[in-house]
Design a protein around this motif. Structure first.
Motif, PDB file in Angstrom:
ATOM      1  N   ALA A 246      58.327  11.091  -1.727  1.00 22.72           N
ATOM      2  CA  ALA A 246      58.417   9.658  -2.040  1.00 22.72           C
ATOM      3  C   ALA A 246      57.199   8.940  -1.489  1.00 22.72           C
ATOM      4  CB  ALA A 246      59.692   9.058  -1.452  1.00 22.72           C
ATOM      5  N   TYR A 247      56.884   7.820  -2.112  1.00 22.04           N
ATOM      6  CA  TYR A 247      55.772   6.984  -1.651  1.00 22.04           C
ATOM      7  C   TYR A 247      56.085   6.477  -0.246  1.00 22.04           C
ATOM      8  CZ  TYR A 247      52.189   3.365  -1.841  1.00 22.04           C
ATOM      9  OH  TYR A 247      51.099   2.585  -1.580  1.00 22.04           O
ATOM     10  N   PRO A 248      55.127   6.511   0.700  1.00 25.45           N
ATOM     11  CA  PRO A 248      55.417   6.122   2.087  1.00 25.45           C
ATOM     12  C   PRO A 248      56.022   4.728   2.229  1.00 25.45           C
ATOM     13  CG  PRO A 248      53.251   7.154   1.937  1.00 25.45           C
ATOM     14  CD  PRO A 248      53.738   6.978   0.522  1.00 25.45           C
ATOM     15  N   GLY A 249      55.700   3.837   1.298  1.00 29.26           N
ATOM     16  CA  GLY A 249      56.247   2.492   1.381  1.00 29.26           C
ATOM     17  C   GLY A 249      57.757   2.444   1.328  1.00 29.26           C
ATOM     18  N   VAL A 250      58.379   3.458   0.732  1.00 26.67           N
ATOM     19  CA  VAL A 250      59.851   3.502   0.671  1.00 26.67           C
ATOM     20  C   VAL A 250      60.430   3.529   2.083  1.00 26.67           C
ATOM     21  CG1 VAL A 250      61.837   4.918  -0.004  1.00 26.67           C
ATOM     22  CG2 VAL A 250      59.909   4.616  -1.576  1.00 26.67           C
ATOM     23  N   PHE A 251      59.810   4.280   2.983  1.00 21.83           N
ATOM     24  CA  PHE A 251      60.333   4.413   4.340  1.00 21.83           C
ATOM     25  C   PHE A 251      60.086   3.125   5.131  1.00 21.83           C
ATOM     26  CE2 PHE A 251      58.750   8.524   2.770  1.00 21.83           C
ATOM     27  CZ  PHE A 251      59.981   9.120   2.557  1.00 21.83           C
ATOM     28  N   LEU A 252      58.989   2.456   4.835  1.00 19.92           N
ATOM     29  CA  LEU A 252      58.740   1.158   5.441  1.00 19.92           C
ATOM     30  C   LEU A 252      59.809   0.158   4.992  1.00 19.92           C
ATOM     31  CD1 LEU A 252      55.245  -0.385   5.915  1.00 19.92           C
ATOM     32  CD2 LEU A 252      57.100  -1.812   5.105  1.00 19.92           C
ATOM     33  N   GLN A 253      60.173   0.224   3.726  1.00 15.19           N
ATOM     34  CA  GLN A 253      61.226  -0.648   3.203  1.00 15.19           C
ATOM     35  C   GLN A 253      62.566  -0.360   3.875  1.00 15.19           C
ATOM     36  OE1 GLN A 253      60.653   0.418  -0.974  1.00 15.19           O
ATOM     37  NE2 GLN A 253      60.052  -1.696  -1.424  1.00 15.19           N
ATOM     38  N   VAL A 254      62.836   0.912   4.180  1.00 15.79           N
ATOM     39  CA  VAL A 254      64.069   1.268   4.879  1.00 15.79           C
ATOM     40  C   VAL A 254      64.114   0.597   6.250  1.00 15.79           C
ATOM     41  CG1 VAL A 254      65.311   3.176   5.989  1.00 15.79           C
ATOM     42  CG2 VAL A 254      64.436   3.437   3.664  1.00 15.79           C
ATOM     43  N   SER A 255      62.985   0.587   6.957  1.00 17.30           N
ATOM     44  CA  SER A 255      62.931  -0.080   8.263  1.00 17.30           C
ATOM     45  C   SER A 255      63.229  -1.565   8.128  1.00 17.30           C
ATOM     46  CB  SER A 255      61.553   0.128   8.900  1.00 17.30           C
ATOM     47  OG  SER A 255      61.348   1.481   9.229  1.00 17.30           O
ATOM     48  N   LEU A 256      62.636  -2.187   7.137  1.00 19.64           N
ATOM     49  CA  LEU A 256      62.905  -3.609   6.922  1.00 19.64           C
ATOM     50  C   LEU A 256      64.376  -3.825   6.571  1.00 19.64           C
ATOM     51  CD1 LEU A 256      59.707  -4.653   4.935  1.00 19.64           C
ATOM     52  CD2 LEU A 256      60.175  -4.919   7.367  1.00 19.64           C
ATOM     53  N   GLY A 257      64.974  -2.864   5.864  1.00 20.85           N
ATOM     54  CA  GLY A 257      66.399  -2.951   5.569  1.00 20.85           C
ATOM     55  C   GLY A 257      67.249  -2.847   6.823  1.00 20.85           C
ATOM     56  N   LEU A 258      66.836  -1.984   7.763  1.00 26.59           N
ATOM     57  CA  LEU A 258      67.560  -1.858   9.024  1.00 26.59           C
ATOM     58  C   LEU A 258      67.502  -3.146   9.832  1.00 26.59           C
ATOM     59  CD1 LEU A 258      66.356   1.694  10.163  1.00 26.59           C
ATOM     60  CD2 LEU A 258      68.608   1.101   9.278  1.00 26.59           C
ATOM     61  N   LEU A 259      66.377  -3.851   9.748  1.00 24.57           N
ATOM     62  CA  LEU A 259      66.159  -5.051  10.551  1.00 24.57           C
ATOM     63  C   LEU A 259      66.667  -6.316   9.872  1.00 24.57           C
ATOM     64  CD1 LEU A 259      62.560  -4.128  11.723  1.00 24.57           C
ATOM     65  CD2 LEU A 259      64.550  -4.347  13.217  1.00 24.57           C
ATOM     66  N   GLN A 260      66.896  -6.240   8.561  1.00 26.69           N
ATOM     67  CA  GLN A 260      67.280  -7.454   7.831  1.00 26.69           C
ATOM     68  C   GLN A 260      68.548  -8.120   8.370  1.00 26.69           C
ATOM     69  OE1 GLN A 260      68.447  -7.036   3.697  1.00 26.69           O
ATOM     70  NE2 GLN A 260      67.316  -8.872   3.134  1.00 26.69           N
ATOM     71  N   PRO A 261      69.641  -7.366   8.663  1.00 28.88           N
ATOM     72  CA  PRO A 261      70.824  -8.036   9.204  1.00 28.88           C
ATOM     73  C   PRO A 261      70.555  -8.740  10.528  1.00 28.88           C
ATOM     74  CG  PRO A 261      71.361  -5.815   8.446  1.00 28.88           C
ATOM     75  CD  PRO A 261      69.873  -5.928   8.436  1.00 28.88           C
ATOM     76  N   LEU A 262      69.730  -8.132  11.385  1.00 26.93           N
ATOM     77  CA  LEU A 262      69.391  -8.772  12.651  1.00 26.93           C
ATOM     78  C   LEU A 262      68.569 -10.024  12.411  1.00 26.93           C
ATOM     79  CD1 LEU A 262      68.445  -5.653  14.839  1.00 26.93           C
ATOM     80  CD2 LEU A 262      70.673  -6.737  14.525  1.00 26.93           C
ATOM     81  N   ARG A 263      67.646  -9.940  11.476  1.00 31.18           N
ATOM     82  CA  ARG A 263      66.813 -11.102  11.145  1.00 31.18           C
ATOM     83  C   ARG A 263      67.673 -12.253  10.633  1.00 31.18           C
ATOM     84  NH1 ARG A 263      63.618 -13.113   6.759  1.00 31.18           N
ATOM     85  NH2 ARG A 263      61.587 -13.862   7.477  1.00 31.18           N
ATOM     86  N   ARG A 264      68.648 -11.924   9.791  1.00 31.62           N
ATOM     87  CA  ARG A 264      69.526 -12.950   9.224  1.00 31.62           C
ATOM     88  C   ARG A 264      70.365 -13.612  10.324  1.00 31.62           C
ATOM     89  NH1 ARG A 264      72.218  -9.819   6.015  1.00 31.62           N
ATOM     90  NH2 ARG A 264      70.681  -9.904   4.337  1.00 31.62           N
ATOM     91  N   ARG A 265      70.880 -12.808  11.237  1.00 31.83           N
ATOM     92  CA  ARG A 265      71.700 -13.354  12.325  1.00 31.83           C
ATOM     93  C   ARG A 265      70.859 -14.210  13.266  1.00 31.83           C
ATOM     94  NH1 ARG A 265      74.247  -7.989  14.636  1.00 31.83           N
ATOM     95  NH2 ARG A 265      74.685  -9.381  16.420  1.00 31.83           N
ATOM     96  N   ALA A 266      69.622 -13.772  13.549  1.00 33.08           N
ATOM     97  CA  ALA A 266      68.747 -14.566  14.424  1.00 33.08           C
ATOM     98  C   ALA A 266      68.412 -15.904  13.787  1.00 33.08           C
ATOM     99  CB  ALA A 266      67.470 -13.781  14.730  1.00 33.08           C
ATOM    100  N   THR A 267      68.129 -15.898  12.489  1.00 35.63           N
ATOM    101  CA  THR A 267      67.826 -17.141  11.782  1.00 35.63           C
ATOM    102  C   THR A 267      69.007 -18.105  11.854  1.00 35.63           C
ATOM    103  OG1 THR A 267      66.363 -15.952  10.269  1.00 35.63           O
ATOM    104  CG2 THR A 267      67.139 -18.115   9.562  1.00 35.63           C
ATOM    105  N   GLN A 268      70.191 -17.574  11.658  1.00 38.54           N
ATOM    106  CA  GLN A 268      71.393 -18.408  11.705  1.00 38.54           C
ATOM    107  C   GLN A 268      71.612 -18.970  13.111  1.00 38.54           C
ATOM    108  OE1 GLN A 268      74.852 -16.331  10.318  1.00 38.54           O
ATOM    109  NE2 GLN A 268      76.246 -18.054  10.653  1.00 38.54           N
ATOM    110  N   LEU A 269      71.396 -18.155  14.132  1.00 41.60           N
ATOM    111  CA  LEU A 269      71.596 -18.613  15.509  1.00 41.60           C
ATOM    112  C   LEU A 269      70.613 -19.716  15.883  1.00 41.60           C
ATOM    113  CD1 LEU A 269      72.918 -18.364  18.272  1.00 41.60           C
ATOM    114  CD2 LEU A 269      71.365 -16.445  18.776  1.00 41.60           C
ATOM    115  N   LEU A 270      69.346 -19.541  15.499  1.00 44.26           N
ATOM    116  CA  LEU A 270      68.340 -20.542  15.853  1.00 44.26           C
ATOM    117  C   LEU A 270      68.549 -21.862  15.113  1.00 44.26           C
ATOM    118  CD1 LEU A 270      65.124 -18.329  16.021  1.00 44.26           C
ATOM    119  CD2 LEU A 270      66.386 -19.344  17.915  1.00 44.26           C
ATOM    120  N   ALA A 271      69.361 -21.839  14.066  1.00 44.89           N
ATOM    121  CA  ALA A 271      69.657 -23.074  13.324  1.00 44.89           C
ATOM    122  C   ALA A 271      70.999 -23.676  13.741  1.00 44.89           C
ATOM    123  CB  ALA A 271      69.668 -22.786  11.823  1.00 44.89           C
TER     124      ALA A 271
END
Length: 574
Positions: free
Chosen positions: A357-382
């Motif tokens: 697979a193209y290496p970018g797929v694995f980078l996207q997986v990392s962003l997927g792992l972090l997305q729920p945390l990012r969403r929760r942090a955004t909500q908390l700071l607001a």
């Protein structure tokens, strides 16, 4: 007949191979210094310089002095000169002509021969834009006609007596421009006529637009993409989505035209340093499997394209070597994190996946792992209970402050000191070069724990301790908690009542007369009734509730502040 105005252009080749000597260097900086040392020793400088990739040539350029840059420009191919300009002189979708002049100045101002070399090497549109600066072109149709120059200007006649260049303000005309015009005068009439007509008639906006299109095409050949394409390419992907994508591939298909792209030493160096990824790349480098060997040959170009797209998506100045270096490391971390997760920690499986697979797929997986945390942090700071509009979120002590601010960035990042649990008495915000992309599941898990704790803060302050929004500006949660405890120590109810300086000092003395463990135990016991904490649970227990962990950390930070006699942000009566 009208003089020719349209340029006949053949797209120059942009493929640049690297030799094994440069690739075997210990690092990009060392390789650059080695190349410059050899530059003065070899009989054929072009043979040494021609194999360098644009990114590596840019590092060599940064390392060189003016004398060495003369040699570099003299040995560079047209494609390499274009690459240097592409990387260093385009801060936006318009070229920085001052930067272009500064780049070509070492050779262009050396002598007329140097300027003639630059004249041929520089992209026609950029060359015309430079020649148009601060000048007017006069074309006499009749030999008896006279030109009407501006008072104080300088007029340069061309050999045919028909064309004249007027430097409208001679003080503004650079030596680069003067030498380029002197080199132009030595060319045959047909060549300088074509250029002067372009300087005379072509509109700067059209020249910039054309130059921008050619630059985009060249960068695409190197694996770069438009920012819109790059951002879309950074869309988070779940593990299930990535696994399904890889399984459905019946054959290996490269995701972009990668022929001729080499892995720059700069990127190769930054890809090192992650134990799992290092092992994966080592397995690929030493594979004897025929099918995997063929696929592995494309991994280097694909990694280059992945990093280039990442750099574009994060709006990194592609000519800034330090920034490019940091972003390369970020891309490496995210690639390794996603690959490790999909391969379940097995390097052999990781090597197979990187070929499939193209290496970018694995980078996207990392962003997927972090997305729920990012969403929760955004909500908390607001959360309106603890943050006011345009607040700097100073209510969050370190490490919560930096962790939350890192999570809500376009690419979630963290400050390693905070991730390791280091606490601070101020809400320190890391500088740009201290942020690091997540590289391991352990780092993600540690951040998730901190986030769980931080999410307890609104309820603790408002429901538990009685602080009503808006909270006092620039006052951290640790000091608000100590204020509530200080009220209890004076016989009042735990709450947000203002303290007198005398009572604040008395509380400080009482808190510091005992050791930290006793202070924590007493404080947690006093807070039990308002924070839903079981006072029988030891503060050192391994399975503390997130709210208990939060309070424990805030108490430790607060006690450090008391030890430093910092009562500034307790709610004192003034």
């Amino acid at each position: 007949p009208a003089p020719p105005k349209n340029r006949e252009r053949l797209r120059p080749p942009t493929t640049m191979k690297q030799d094994s000597l440069f690739l075997s260097a210990v690092g990009a900086k060392a390789a650059a210094e080695q190349t410059l040392q050899q530059l003065s020793e070899v009989d054929d400088p072009q043979a040494l310089i021609a194999p360098l990739s644009p990114q590596d040539l840019n590092i060599v350029w940064n390392t060189a002095d003016d004398e060495q840059r003369i040699e570099l420009l003299g040995a560079a191919t047209k494609a390499q000169t274009d690459a240097l300009v592409d990387l260093r002189c385009w801060p936006s979708d318009r070229p920085n002509l001052d930067a272009v002049e500064q780049l070509i100045a070492p050779l262009a101002t050396l002598n007329i021969d140097g300027a003639a070399k630059i004249f041929q090497q520089l992209e026609p549109e950029l060359r015309t834009l430079i020649l148009k600066r601060f000048v007017r072109i006069h074309v006499l149709e009749d030999v008896n006609e006279e030109i009407q120059p501006t008072p104080g200007s300088e007029v340069i006649p061309f050999p045919d007596g028909k064309y004249f260049v007027e430097y409208c303000d001679p003080d503004l005309v650079s030596q680069v421009q003067r030498n380029l015009y002197d080199a132009l005068k030595r060319m045959p009439f047909e060549e300088y006529q074509r250029e002067l007509e372009c300087v005379h008639h072509d509109l700067p906006s059209e020249l910039e637009e054309t130059a921008f299109r050619w630059r985009g095409s060249r960068l695409a050949d190197l694996g770069f993409a438009s920012r819109a394409e790059s951002i879309a390419w950074l869309s988070p992907r779940t593990i299930a989505e990535a696994s399904r994508l890889i399984e459905e591939q019946t054959q290996f298909v490269p995701q972009s035209p990668l022929e001729g792209i080499t892995l720059p030493v700069l990127y190769s160096e930054q890809l090192q340093g992650h134990a799992f990824l290092d092992r994966v790349l080592e397995l690929l480098a030493n594979t004897t499997d025929a099918e995997q060997l063929e696929r592995a040959s494309l991994v280097g170009p694909q990694l280059t394209a992945m990093i280039n797209r990442f750099i574009t998506a994060t709006q990194t100045d592609i000519g800034d070597v330090e920034e490019v270096t940091r972003r390369s490391q970020w891309a490496r971390n995210l690639l390794a994190l996603g690959l490790h997760r999909l391969a379940e920690g097995d390097p052999l499986r990781g090597a197979q996946l990187l070929c499939a697979a193209y290496p970018g797929v694995f980078l996207q997986v990392s962003l997927g792992l972090l997305q729920p945390l990012r969403r929760r942090a955004t909500q908390l700071l607001a959360d309106p209970r603890i943050t006011a509009p345009r607040s700097t979120y100073r209510v969050f002590d370190s490490p919560y402050h930096s962790i939350l601010l890192g999570l809500v960035r376009q690419i979630p990042v963290h400050w390693p000191a905070a991730s390791k649990g280091e606490i601070s008495t101020d809400a320190f915000e890391p500088s740009a070069d201290q942020w690091v992309a997540y590289a391991t599941q352990e780092e993600v898990d540690a951040t998730a724990q901190y986030l769980e704790e931080a999410e307890q803060l609104p309820g603790l302050l408002t429901h538990g301790l009685g602080f009503e929004p808006p909270l006092p500006p620039e006052t951290s949660a640790s000091m608000l908690l100590l204020t509530a405890l200080a009220n209890a120590s004076t016989g009042d109810e735990i709450g947000p009542h203002p303290l007198s300086p005398k009572n604040a000092q008395l509380f400080r003395q009482q808190a510091l007369v005992v050791d930290e463990q006793e202070f924590l135990t007493d404080a947690l016991s006093a807070l039990a009734t308002v924070t839903d904490i079981d006072p029988r649970i030891s503060p050192e227990a391994a399975d503390l509730h997130p709210r208990q962990r939060l309070i424990k950390r805030l108490l430790k930070i607060g006690r450090q502040r008391l030890d430093g006699n910092d009562l500034t942000h307790m709610l004192l009566l003034r």
